[in-house]
Write a protein that holds these residues in place. Structure first.
Motif, PDB file in Angstrom:
ATOM      1  N   VAL A  60       0.935  -1.276   0.026  1.00  0.00           N
ATOM      2  CA  VAL A  60       0.095  -0.057   0.031  1.00  0.00           C
ATOM      3  C   VAL A  60       1.047   1.098  -0.017  1.00  0.00           C
ATOM      4  O   VAL A  60       0.680   2.080  -0.835  1.00  0.00           O
ATOM      5  N   ALA A  61       1.983   1.081   0.657  1.00  0.00           N
ATOM      6  CA  ALA A  61       3.024   2.558   0.739  1.00  0.00           C
ATOM      7  C   ALA A  61       3.479   2.675  -0.576  1.00  0.00           C
ATOM      8  O   ALA A  61       3.768   3.758  -0.914  1.00  0.00           O
ATOM      9  N   LYS A  62       3.875   1.506  -1.204  1.00  0.00           N
ATOM     10  CA  LYS A  62       4.444   1.833  -2.586  1.00  0.00           C
ATOM     11  C   LYS A  62       3.377   2.360  -3.370  1.00  0.00           C
ATOM     12  O   LYS A  62       3.587   3.265  -4.456  1.00  0.00           O
ATOM     13  N   ILE A  63       2.303   2.093  -3.484  1.00  0.00           N
ATOM     14  CA  ILE A  63       1.257   2.466  -4.374  1.00  0.00           C
ATOM     15  C   ILE A  63       0.851   4.004  -3.965  1.00  0.00           C
ATOM     16  O   ILE A  63       0.586   4.747  -4.929  1.00  0.00           O
ATOM     17  N   LEU A  64       0.734   4.391  -2.651  1.00  0.00           N
ATOM     18  CA  LEU A  64       0.739   5.649  -2.073  1.00  0.00           C
ATOM     19  C   LEU A  64       1.975   6.620  -2.799  1.00  0.00           C
ATOM     20  O   LEU A  64       1.474   7.766  -2.934  1.00  0.00           O
ATOM     21  N   GLY A  65       2.992   5.886  -2.506  1.00  0.00           N
ATOM     22  CA  GLY A  65       4.102   6.644  -3.173  1.00  0.00           C
ATOM     23  C   GLY A  65       3.771   7.008  -4.833  1.00  0.00           C
ATOM     24  O   GLY A  65       4.270   8.274  -5.126  1.00  0.00           O
ATOM     25  N   GLU A  66       3.392   6.114  -5.609  1.00  0.00           N
ATOM     26  CA  GLU A  66       3.142   6.510  -6.822  1.00  0.00           C
ATOM     27  C   GLU A  66       2.105   7.430  -7.006  1.00  0.00           C
ATOM     28  O   GLU A  66       2.030   8.437  -7.867  1.00  0.00           O
ATOM     29  N   ILE A  67       1.100   7.291  -6.162  1.00  0.00           N
ATOM     30  CA  ILE A  67      -0.166   8.556  -6.173  1.00  0.00           C
ATOM     31  C   ILE A  67       0.308   9.780  -5.685  1.00  0.00           C
ATOM     32  O   ILE A  67      -0.055  10.764  -6.468  1.00  0.00           O
ATOM     33  N   ASN A  68       1.202   9.928  -4.623  1.00  0.00           N
ATOM     34  CA  ASN A  68       1.923  11.035  -4.390  1.00  0.00           C
ATOM     35  C   ASN A  68       2.650  11.897  -5.603  1.00  0.00           C
ATOM     36  O   ASN A  68       2.802  12.939  -5.562  1.00  0.00           O
ATOM     37  N   ARG A  69       3.312  10.847  -6.505  1.00  0.00           N
ATOM     38  CA  ARG A  69       3.941  11.577  -7.435  1.00  0.00           C
ATOM     39  C   ARG A  69       3.204  12.028  -8.464  1.00  0.00           C
ATOM     40  O   ARG A  69       3.457  12.737  -9.310  1.00  0.00           O
ATOM     41  N   PHE A  85      -4.431   8.951   4.299  1.00  0.00           N
ATOM     42  CA  PHE A  85      -3.797   7.728   3.991  1.00  0.00           C
ATOM     43  C   PHE A  85      -2.164   7.960   4.272  1.00  0.00           C
ATOM     44  O   PHE A  85      -1.678   7.102   4.836  1.00  0.00           O
ATOM     45  N   ASN A  86      -1.681   8.898   3.925  1.00  0.00           N
ATOM     46  CA  ASN A  86      -0.043   9.267   4.107  1.00  0.00           C
ATOM     47  C   ASN A  86       0.168   9.152   5.711  1.00  0.00           C
ATOM     48  O   ASN A  86       1.053   8.953   6.162  1.00  0.00           O
ATOM     49  N   GLY A  87      -1.000   9.719   6.430  1.00  0.00           N
ATOM     50  CA  GLY A  87      -0.788   9.834   7.789  1.00  0.00           C
ATOM     51  C   GLY A  87      -0.852   8.326   8.306  1.00  0.00           C
ATOM     52  O   GLY A  87       0.053   8.193   9.388  1.00  0.00           O
ATOM     53  N   GLU A  88      -1.901   7.657   7.964  1.00  0.00           N
ATOM     54  CA  GLU A  88      -1.927   6.330   8.370  1.00  0.00           C
ATOM     55  C   GLU A  88      -0.660   5.498   8.142  1.00  0.00           C
ATOM     56  O   GLU A  88      -0.239   4.691   8.760  1.00  0.00           O
ATOM     57  N   PHE A  89      -0.261   5.703   6.843  1.00  0.00           N
ATOM     58  CA  PHE A  89       0.886   4.667   6.452  1.00  0.00           C
ATOM     59  C   PHE A  89       2.237   5.457   6.405  1.00  0.00           C
ATOM     60  O   PHE A  89       3.075   5.186   5.757  1.00  0.00           O
ATOM     61  N   HIS A  90       2.454   6.510   7.439  1.00  0.00           N
ATOM     62  CA  HIS A  90       3.664   7.174   7.287  1.00  0.00           C
ATOM     63  C   HIS A  90       4.901   6.468   7.597  1.00  0.00           C
ATOM     64  O   HIS A  90       5.895   6.810   7.104  1.00  0.00           O
ATOM     65  N   GLU A  91       4.829   5.412   8.294  1.00  0.00           N
ATOM     66  CA  GLU A  91       5.897   4.781   8.889  1.00  0.00           C
ATOM     67  C   GLU A  91       6.489   3.907   7.752  1.00  0.00           C
ATOM     68  O   GLU A  91       7.674   3.970   7.469  1.00  0.00           O
ATOM     69  N   GLU A  92       5.506   3.393   6.890  1.00  0.00           N
ATOM     70  CA  GLU A  92       6.152   2.393   5.824  1.00  0.00           C
ATOM     71  C   GLU A  92       6.560   3.519   4.815  1.00  0.00           C
ATOM     72  O   GLU A  92       7.447   3.009   3.908  1.00  0.00           O
ATOM     73  N   LEU A  93       5.860   4.783   4.245  1.00  0.00           N
ATOM     74  CA  LEU A  93       6.306   5.636   3.614  1.00  0.00           C
ATOM     75  C   LEU A  93       7.529   6.057   3.900  1.00  0.00           C
ATOM     76  O   LEU A  93       8.564   6.177   3.046  1.00  0.00           O
TER      77      LEU A  93
END
Length: 102
Positions: A60-69, A85-93
């Motif tokens: 999910v963090a990898k996908i969020l990274g792509e979405i952030n870009r 979601f960035n807040g919820e997965f901030h450690e993985e990001l």
């Protein structure tokens, strides 16, 4: 006796690191799946791992990274959800060194 205690302590520390490194699956009823599917449909990103549920927190963090870009393709509502979601997965990001708004 001290040697046994040291060996136990070393094994305990190593096992704690291994257990901490495991990636936990995101529950199937989590609402991030709807978000991911909507943005994949909008062609904000494409990831083959979304075809196999459940996803791990790292996936999910990898996908969020792509979405952030690709934030320019998002509506204001989608941006607000992304921020949440960035807040919820901030450690993985952070572990993946992904730029986010956190």
């Amino acid at each position: 006796m001290k040697i046994k205690k040291r060996i136990f302590l070393i094994l305990f520390i190593l096992s704690a690191n291994i257990l901490g490194a495991q990636s936990v699956n995101v529950p199937l009823d989590h609402w991030i799946y709807d978000f991911i599917e909507r943005l994949e449909t909008k062609a904000v990103f494409y990831d083959i791992s979304t075809k196999s549920y459940p996803l791990t927190r790292n996936e999910v963090a990898k996908i969020l990274g792509e979405i952030n870009r690709n934030q320019t393709k998002l509506s204001s509502t989608e941006l607000a959800l992304l921020h949440q979601f960035n807040g919820e997965f901030h450690e993985e990001l952070a572990l993946l060194e992904v730029e986010s708004d956190f």
